[in-house]
Design a protein around this motif. Sequence first.
Motif, PDB file in Angstrom:
ATOM      1  N   MET A 113       0.838  -1.195   0.000  1.00 31.23           N
ATOM      2  CA  MET A 113       0.000   0.000   0.000  1.00 31.23           C
ATOM      3  C   MET A 113       0.874   1.245   0.000  1.00 31.23           C
ATOM      4  O   MET A 113       1.807   1.356   0.798  1.00 31.23           O
ATOM      5  N   GLN A 114       0.581   2.178  -0.891  1.00 32.17           N
ATOM      6  CA  GLN A 114       1.315   3.434  -0.949  1.00 32.17           C
ATOM      7  C   GLN A 114       0.707   4.419   0.046  1.00 32.17           C
ATOM      8  O   GLN A 114      -0.517   4.602   0.076  1.00 32.17           O
ATOM      9  N   VAL A 115       1.564   5.029   0.848  1.00 37.74           N
ATOM     10  CA  VAL A 115       1.110   5.918   1.909  1.00 37.74           C
ATOM     11  C   VAL A 115       1.866   7.232   1.837  1.00 37.74           C
ATOM     12  O   VAL A 115       3.092   7.246   1.642  1.00 37.74           O
ATOM     13  N   LYS A 116       1.148   8.337   1.985  1.00 37.17           N
ATOM     14  CA  LYS A 116       1.765   9.652   2.138  1.00 37.17           C
ATOM     15  C   LYS A 116       1.372  10.172   3.504  1.00 37.17           C
ATOM     16  O   LYS A 116       0.189  10.338   3.795  1.00 37.17           O
ATOM     17  N   THR A 117       2.349  10.401   4.352  1.00 41.27           N
ATOM     18  CA  THR A 117       2.056  10.747   5.739  1.00 41.27           C
ATOM     19  C   THR A 117       3.169  11.578   6.350  1.00 41.27           C
ATOM     20  O   THR A 117       4.301  11.579   5.858  1.00 41.27           O
ATOM     21  N   GLU A 118       2.849  12.252   7.418  1.00 43.51           N
ATOM     22  CA  GLU A 118       3.872  12.905   8.222  1.00 43.51           C
ATOM     23  C   GLU A 118       4.499  11.862   9.145  1.00 43.51           C
ATOM     24  O   GLU A 118       3.850  10.867   9.505  1.00 43.51           O
ATOM     25  N   ALA A 119       5.752  12.094   9.516  1.00 43.28           N
ATOM     26  CA  ALA A 119       6.462  11.129  10.364  1.00 43.28           C
ATOM     27  C   ALA A 119       7.504  11.843  11.210  1.00 43.28           C
ATOM     28  O   ALA A 119       8.096  12.835  10.773  1.00 43.28           O
ATOM     29  N   ILE A 120       7.708  11.348  12.419  1.00 44.37           N
ATOM     30  CA  ILE A 120       8.742  11.859  13.324  1.00 44.37           C
ATOM     31  C   ILE A 120       9.769  10.751  13.537  1.00 44.37           C
ATOM     32  O   ILE A 120       9.429   9.644  13.960  1.00 44.37           O
TER      33      ILE A 120
END
Length: 239
Positions: free
Chosen positions: A1-8
């Motif tokens: 699954m392709q995901v676009k997200t913010e990450a820390i």
Amino acid sequence: MQVKTEAIVFSALKYGEADLIVKAFTKSNGLKSYLLRNILKSKKGRLRVAMFQPLMQLEIEATHKDKGTLESIREAKVITHYQSLHTQLSKSAIVFFVSDMLRTVIQEEEENSRLYTYLSVTTLWLDENTDIANFHLLFLVKLTGYLGFYPDDTEVEHDYFNLLDGTFEPSETNLYCRTGNSVSILKELLGINFDELSNLKLNQQQRSEFLNMLLQYYELHLHGFKKPRSLAVLNSIFS
């Protein structure tokens, strides 16, 4: 699954000759581990090692297979450009300690937007402020609220704090009851926000003793918890 997200970012560890294994807390899927191939040798790739310093806030495009294996990141960009977080010695020590703690205590691989927002906002506060010697103390106290063992302050007037039950009590009921200066500091921290930290005046011994009590509290409530190695560095910076 392709995901676009913010990450820390929590950590980035060298793997083999040129790869990195990155642990990051994503806004969409909680904790994820990524394998970044050849990033240590690549000079023209879209991913740069500097992006994956502890507590960097990124927007990533990733492939999540969700099979318990290492995921992959296709693209990343920095969404928060810090001014001092990784350049001031005292802040860097706090960053490594906090990221060490987060890597240990956060294990959930599911969305938790409240926790993500807390981590994002407090990291920005640390970057933007100068009176930060007690930041990690308040950060860890408030973090317990997201981990499920925030101290019960309904009877905060009592002298003893029971580390095992997370309650304030009028007398000592077990071996995990504490009283004295560290309990007084806990009471102060329960009643303030980060902008009020400058009002909390502690010396190195008080800070160290309270942190040791707080880490024992974590140890009692989180299975397998161990004090982070970066604790010694943190104590030396603020001694």
